[in-house]
Each structure stands twice: as C-alpha cells, then as structure tokens.
Design a protein around this motif. Structure first.
Motif, PDB file in Angstrom:
ATOM      1  N   LYS A  33       0.614  -1.345   0.188  1.00  0.00           N
ATOM      2  CA  LYS A  33       0.191  -0.179  -0.108  1.00  0.00           C
ATOM      3  C   LYS A  33       0.505   0.787  -0.088  1.00  0.00           C
ATOM      4  O   LYS A  33       1.901   1.314   1.086  1.00  0.00           O
ATOM      5  CB  LYS A  33      -0.970  -0.021   1.300  1.00  0.00           C
ATOM      6  N   ILE A  34       0.709   1.387  -0.891  1.00  0.00           N
ATOM      7  CA  ILE A  34       1.297   3.576  -0.912  1.00  0.00           C
ATOM      8  C   ILE A  34       0.194   4.006  -0.571  1.00  0.00           C
ATOM      9  O   ILE A  34      -0.468   4.593  -1.277  1.00  0.00           O
ATOM     10  CB  ILE A  34       2.064   3.386  -2.103  1.00  0.00           C
ATOM     11  N   GLU A  90      -1.280  -3.024  -4.693  1.00  0.00           N
ATOM     12  CA  GLU A  90      -1.129  -4.191  -5.570  1.00  0.00           C
ATOM     13  C   GLU A  90      -1.303  -5.496  -4.808  1.00  0.00           C
ATOM     14  O   GLU A  90      -0.874  -5.551  -3.292  1.00  0.00           O
ATOM     15  CB  GLU A  90      -0.423  -3.885  -6.251  1.00  0.00           C
ATOM     16  N   GLN A  91      -1.536  -6.469  -4.760  1.00  0.00           N
ATOM     17  CA  GLN A  91      -1.604  -8.032  -4.523  1.00  0.00           C
ATOM     18  C   GLN A  91      -1.409  -8.773  -5.350  1.00  0.00           C
ATOM     19  O   GLN A  91      -1.795  -9.051  -6.454  1.00  0.00           O
ATOM     20  CB  GLN A  91      -3.135  -8.068  -3.911  1.00  0.00           C
ATOM     21  N   THR A  92      -0.563  -9.838  -4.401  1.00  0.00           N
ATOM     22  CA  THR A  92      -0.251 -10.949  -5.478  1.00  0.00           C
ATOM     23  C   THR A  92      -0.856 -12.105  -4.410  1.00  0.00           C
ATOM     24  O   THR A  92      -0.434 -12.354  -3.258  1.00  0.00           O
ATOM     25  CB  THR A  92       0.990 -11.957  -5.845  1.00  0.00           C
ATOM     26  N   ASP A  93      -0.782 -13.498  -4.852  1.00  0.00           N
ATOM     27  CA  ASP A  93      -1.330 -14.699  -4.327  1.00  0.00           C
ATOM     28  C   ASP A  93       0.048 -15.641  -4.235  1.00  0.00           C
ATOM     29  O   ASP A  93       0.176 -15.701  -5.631  1.00  0.00           O
ATOM     30  CB  ASP A  93      -2.591 -15.287  -4.324  1.00  0.00           C
ATOM     31  N   LEU A  94      -0.208 -16.019  -3.331  1.00  0.00           N
ATOM     32  CA  LEU A  94       0.288 -17.149  -3.219  1.00  0.00           C
ATOM     33  C   LEU A  94       0.286 -18.428  -3.414  1.00  0.00           C
ATOM     34  O   LEU A  94      -0.036 -18.605  -2.012  1.00  0.00           O
ATOM     35  CB  LEU A  94       2.533 -17.360  -2.459  1.00  0.00           C
ATOM     36  N   ARG A  95       0.116 -19.632  -4.309  1.00  0.00           N
ATOM     37  CA  ARG A  95      -0.788 -20.918  -3.500  1.00  0.00           C
ATOM     38  C   ARG A  95       1.009 -21.894  -3.745  1.00  0.00           C
ATOM     39  O   ARG A  95       1.474 -22.381  -4.294  1.00  0.00           O
ATOM     40  CB  ARG A  95      -1.270 -20.735  -4.559  1.00  0.00           C
ATOM     41  N   ALA A  96      -0.084 -22.644  -1.731  1.00  0.00           N
ATOM     42  CA  ALA A  96       1.077 -23.833  -2.511  1.00  0.00           C
ATOM     43  C   ALA A  96       2.498 -23.806  -2.079  1.00  0.00           C
ATOM     44  O   ALA A  96       3.374 -23.927  -2.366  1.00  0.00           O
ATOM     45  CB  ALA A  96       1.083 -24.787  -3.029  1.00  0.00           C
TER      46      ALA A  96
END
Length: 171
Positions: free
Chosen positions: A129-130, A142-148
C-alpha cells in the motif's frame, strides 16, 4: 572555412538539443516500512510468528527496497528514525494509515507498507500500500497470491509486485 564552421555548427546543434531536453523528474521520496505479517490461518492463535517468519519478512523488505532504489524513480527515506510506537512494534497494518503521517515526519513524499497475509500454512497474499504522506490518501494498492508455497516465497511475491506492478512502465 568549412573545416572550421562545420565542427562549430555541430557543437552548437548539440548544445541546443541538450538545452531543449526537459529535466528528469525528481525522484519520489519513499518511506518503505518493513513488511508485516497478518496471520489469519487456523493456527494463528496457537503458533505465533517465529524467527523464520521474521527472517522472511526481513528478506521481503530488503528485496523491495533494493528494487525500488535501483529503479531511480524513488529515493528511499530511512524509516529507522521513526519514533512512532506502531512503527517500532511492526503494527502499521492495524493503524488506519498512520504510516503516511510517520512518513511525512521523515520528510517523505509517500509511504509504502508491505503486508504478507497468511491464509493457511501454504496460502499467502503479498500486498503493498502506497499513501501520499501529506494527505494519507492511498496512491496505489497491489496484491499477489502465493498458493501451495512456503514462507520462503514471500520475497519472491514482493519482487514480483515491485517489478510487475510498481515499476513496470504504463502501457
């Protein structure tokens, strides 16, 4: 005569072209606070963050700061001088945007807070978050997901976000 005037004309042309170029924009002074862990996993009440988690948060912060500094678009502001208790305890993600006020006190233009959200022991989200340091308004999220994945992937998620979202030139 042509031998003398030709180099002078070429030099004058370069001088005019150089003078006509606009000045590069001043880098944005950015206070990048350490990444924080927000744990929503079922084990959160029983398994507090450990040294491995803290190390992965440190590596994520380090990677984000390195990429941002190398970009030349930003000038990093030292957040180590922050005197705010939320900044010292790593609880900025719970303070309703107080990181902007802290960044303003450090003479930054913007603040950046990175958050790793643990959904389970294999599913995570990495967010930044800026905020504008003066108004506190969100400038970018912005966001990113990390699965497994494991917590060792947090810095990879931070790298992807910085490279692909914050620093990627607009289309």
């Amino acid at each position: 005569m042509a031998f003398i005037l030709t180099p002078v004309m070429i030099a004058a042309g370069f001088a005019v072209a150089t003078a006509a170029e606009p000045a590069a924009p001043r880098p944005i002074k950015l206070a990048v606070f350490p990444f924080e862990l927000e744990d929503f996993s079922a084990a959160a009440a029983y398994t507090p963050p450990d040294d491995v988690d803290r190390e992965q948060l440190r590596l994520s912060t380090e990677e984000a700061r390195r990429l941002i500094a190398e970009s030349g678009r930003y000038q990093l502001v030292d957040v180590g001088a922050a005197r705010d208790e939320a900044a010292k305890t790593g609880k900025l993600h719970n303070c309703e945007g107080c990181e902007a006020r802290i960044a303003a006190a450090l003479d930054a233009d913007q603040s950046m807070l990175g958050i790793v959200t643990r959904i389970s022991r294999t599913d995570y989200a990495v967010t930044y978050k800026i905020r504008d340091a003066q108004s506190g308004a969100l400038v970018d999220v912005e966001q990113t997901d990390l699965r497994a994945g494991a917590n060792s992937a947090w810095s990879r998620g931070a790298r992807w976000l910085i490279q692909r979202r914050l620093l990627e030139p607009p289309n």
